[in-house]
Design a protein around this motif. Structure first.
Motif, PDB file in Angstrom:
ATOM      1  N   GLY A  22       0.827  -1.212   0.000  1.00  0.00           N
ATOM      2  CA  GLY A  22       0.000   0.000   0.000  1.00  0.00           C
ATOM      3  C   GLY A  22       0.858   1.258   0.000  1.00  0.00           C
ATOM      4  O   GLY A  22       0.571   2.220  -0.710  1.00  0.00           O
ATOM      5  N   GLU A  23       1.948   1.213   0.786  1.00  0.00           N
ATOM      6  CA  GLU A  23       2.852   2.377   0.836  1.00  0.00           C
ATOM      7  C   GLU A  23       3.494   2.602  -0.528  1.00  0.00           C
ATOM      8  O   GLU A  23       3.524   3.712  -1.033  1.00  0.00           O
ATOM      9  CB  GLU A  23       3.962   2.135   1.865  1.00  0.00           C
ATOM     10  CG  GLU A  23       3.502   2.262   3.307  1.00  0.00           C
ATOM     11  CD  GLU A  23       4.538   1.710   4.309  1.00  0.00           C
ATOM     12  OE1 GLU A  23       4.184   1.609   5.477  1.00  0.00           O
ATOM     13  OE2 GLU A  23       5.672   1.369   3.894  1.00  0.00           O
ATOM     14  N   VAL A  24       3.987   1.513  -1.114  1.00  0.00           N
ATOM     15  CA  VAL A  24       4.699   1.634  -2.387  1.00  0.00           C
ATOM     16  C   VAL A  24       3.747   2.084  -3.503  1.00  0.00           C
ATOM     17  O   VAL A  24       4.088   2.943  -4.317  1.00  0.00           O
ATOM     18  CB  VAL A  24       5.392   0.294  -2.744  1.00  0.00           C
ATOM     19  CG1 VAL A  24       5.987   0.336  -4.137  1.00  0.00           C
ATOM     20  CG2 VAL A  24       6.469  -0.039  -1.721  1.00  0.00           C
ATOM     21  N   LEU A  25       2.553   1.515  -3.539  1.00  0.00           N
ATOM     22  CA  LEU A  25       1.602   1.853  -4.604  1.00  0.00           C
ATOM     23  C   LEU A  25       0.769   3.096  -4.263  1.00  0.00           C
ATOM     24  O   LEU A  25      -0.053   3.534  -5.066  1.00  0.00           O
ATOM     25  CB  LEU A  25       0.651   0.683  -4.874  1.00  0.00           C
ATOM     26  CG  LEU A  25       1.255  -0.589  -5.454  1.00  0.00           C
ATOM     27  CD1 LEU A  25       0.186  -1.674  -5.586  1.00  0.00           C
ATOM     28  CD2 LEU A  25       1.895  -0.326  -6.817  1.00  0.00           C
ATOM     29  N   VAL A 156       7.210  -7.530  -2.264  1.00  0.00           N
ATOM     30  CA  VAL A 156       6.486  -6.337  -2.711  1.00  0.00           C
ATOM     31  C   VAL A 156       6.997  -5.889  -4.085  1.00  0.00           C
ATOM     32  O   VAL A 156       6.215  -5.576  -4.986  1.00  0.00           O
ATOM     33  CB  VAL A 156       6.610  -5.193  -1.666  1.00  0.00           C
ATOM     34  CG1 VAL A 156       6.099  -3.870  -2.220  1.00  0.00           C
ATOM     35  CG2 VAL A 156       5.855  -5.567  -0.391  1.00  0.00           C
ATOM     36  N   GLU A 157       8.298  -5.917  -4.229  1.00  0.00           N
ATOM     37  CA  GLU A 157       8.898  -5.526  -5.516  1.00  0.00           C
ATOM     38  C   GLU A 157       8.389  -6.425  -6.646  1.00  0.00           C
ATOM     39  O   GLU A 157       8.050  -5.958  -7.733  1.00  0.00           O
ATOM     40  CB  GLU A 157      10.410  -5.662  -5.386  1.00  0.00           C
ATOM     41  CG  GLU A 157      11.200  -4.763  -6.306  1.00  0.00           C
ATOM     42  CD  GLU A 157      12.689  -4.938  -6.046  1.00  0.00           C
ATOM     43  OE1 GLU A 157      13.371  -5.458  -6.941  1.00  0.00           O
ATOM     44  OE2 GLU A 157      13.155  -4.587  -4.932  1.00  0.00           O
ATOM     45  N   THR A 158       8.320  -7.714  -6.377  1.00  0.00           N
ATOM     46  CA  THR A 158       7.830  -8.668  -7.384  1.00  0.00           C
ATOM     47  C   THR A 158       6.369  -8.367  -7.737  1.00  0.00           C
ATOM     48  O   THR A 158       5.998  -8.363  -8.920  1.00  0.00           O
ATOM     49  CB  THR A 158       7.940 -10.118  -6.851  1.00  0.00           C
ATOM     50  OG1 THR A 158       9.288 -10.360  -6.502  1.00  0.00           O
ATOM     51  CG2 THR A 158       7.481 -11.133  -7.877  1.00  0.00           C
ATOM     52  N   ILE A 159       5.567  -8.111  -6.730  1.00  0.00           N
ATOM     53  CA  ILE A 159       4.149  -7.823  -6.998  1.00  0.00           C
ATOM     54  C   ILE A 159       4.022  -6.565  -7.860  1.00  0.00           C
ATOM     55  O   ILE A 159       3.301  -6.559  -8.859  1.00  0.00           O
ATOM     56  CB  ILE A 159       3.346  -7.650  -5.674  1.00  0.00           C
ATOM     57  CG1 ILE A 159       3.308  -8.969  -4.898  1.00  0.00           C
ATOM     58  CG2 ILE A 159       1.928  -7.154  -5.960  1.00  0.00           C
ATOM     59  CD1 ILE A 159       2.643  -8.885  -3.525  1.00  0.00           C
ATOM     60  N   VAL A 160       4.776  -5.529  -7.498  1.00  0.00           N
ATOM     61  CA  VAL A 160       4.678  -4.265  -8.241  1.00  0.00           C
ATOM     62  C   VAL A 160       5.075  -4.479  -9.697  1.00  0.00           C
ATOM     63  O   VAL A 160       4.382  -4.032 -10.615  1.00  0.00           O
ATOM     64  CB  VAL A 160       5.549  -3.161  -7.581  1.00  0.00           C
ATOM     65  CG1 VAL A 160       5.635  -1.926  -8.456  1.00  0.00           C
ATOM     66  CG2 VAL A 160       4.984  -2.808  -6.209  1.00  0.00           C
ATOM     67  N   SER A 161       6.153  -5.224  -9.930  1.00  0.00           N
ATOM     68  CA  SER A 161       6.570  -5.393 -11.334  1.00  0.00           C
ATOM     69  C   SER A 161       5.597  -6.309 -12.088  1.00  0.00           C
ATOM     70  O   SER A 161       5.324  -6.077 -13.272  1.00  0.00           O
ATOM     71  CB  SER A 161       8.017  -5.855 -11.457  1.00  0.00           C
ATOM     72  OG  SER A 161       8.173  -7.085 -10.847  1.00  0.00           O
ATOM     73  N   LEU A 162       5.031  -7.302 -11.425  1.00  0.00           N
ATOM     74  CA  LEU A 162       4.032  -8.143 -12.097  1.00  0.00           C
ATOM     75  C   LEU A 162       2.790  -7.330 -12.474  1.00  0.00           C
ATOM     76  O   LEU A 162       2.228  -7.487 -13.557  1.00  0.00           O
ATOM     77  CB  LEU A 162       3.609  -9.308 -11.195  1.00  0.00           C
ATOM     78  CG  LEU A 162       4.534 -10.516 -11.168  1.00  0.00           C
ATOM     79  CD1 LEU A 162       4.108 -11.481 -10.065  1.00  0.00           C
ATOM     80  CD2 LEU A 162       4.531 -11.220 -12.522  1.00  0.00           C
TER      81      LEU A 162
END
Ligand SMILES: Nc1ncnc2c1ncn2[C@@H]1O[C@H](COP(=O)(O)OP(=O)(O)O)[C@@H](O)[C@H]1O
Ligand SMILES: O=C(O)C1=C[C@@H](OP(=O)(O)O)[C@@H](O)[C@H](O)C1
Ligand SMILES: [Mg+2]
Length: 168
Positions: A22-25, A156-162
């Motif tokens: 949530g923070e990253v996105l 989290v990084e993997t989710i964001v790039s996917l």
């Protein structure tokens, strides 16, 4: 963007990963367990003890349906997938991400936990059974990520790039 639903067994890291995601996105995050605790005014453990698992599952179902279905990260409780209605709702309204984790690592992560009634009441062999029973439901997710040997930031990084590279 459609709602992002994080699913997976107890200890998979749904609550922890969801907060960071949530923070990253820059999206709000709602944890269904925390939401229920706040609405009912009791801890999950007290709801199970005083009202029973069936009532908890009804709260879970109601909450899922009334939460927003856009621009939000929703971290679910491990048992949300038990009800077919919930699986269908999440699949139709959002992006379902299953955080997989091997059982030995789940036990390690939850070794000192006293907040999860099913974990307190059951032996490891019964937890294994529950895990195996739920696996096919978890596997119905749009995206599966194995979290077993990975850090929260890495997941989290993997989710964001996917999410960036996919049709979602
Ligand atoms: N990738 C990870 N690696 C190691 N420990 C983790 C990881 N993700 C979560 N944890 C830890 O495991 C425990 C359970 O995490 P939590 O987010 O509450 O899981 P869930 O909501 O899926 O039950 C917490 O102590 C958390 O810090
Ligand atoms: O797997 C389950 O049935 C449950 C998981 C818990 O949430 P976490 O998956 O966040 O631990 C919580 O909803 C409740 O104790 C029941
Ligand atoms: Mg949680």
């Amino acid at each position: 963007m459609k709602a992002i639903y994080l699913t997976g067994f107890m200890g998979a890291g749904k609550t922890t990963v969801g907060k960071r995601l949530g923070e990253v996105l820059q999206l709000p995050v709602i944890d269904t367990d925390a939401y229920i605790e706040q609405q009912v005014g009791k801890t999950i453990a007290d709801i199970f003890a005083e009202e029973g698992e069936g009532v908890f599952r009804a709260y879970e179902r109601e909450v899922l349906k009334k939460l927003p279905t856009e621009h939000i990260v929703i971290t679910t409780g491990g048992g949300i997938v038990i009800q077919e209605e919930n699986r269908r709702f999440m699949s139709n309204h959002g992006i379902v991400i299953y955080l997989h984790c091997e059982l030995h690592e789940l036990f390690r992560r939850l070794a000192d936990d006293a907040t999860r009634p099913l974990l307190m009441e059951n032996k490891q062999s019964q937890m294994k059974q529950l895990f195996e029973q739920r696996l096919p439901w978890y596997r119905q997710a749009h995206i599966t990520i194995d979290t077993t040997n990975r850090t929260v930031d890495d997941i989290v990084e993997t989710i964001v790039s996917l999410l960036k590279s996919s049709r979602f």
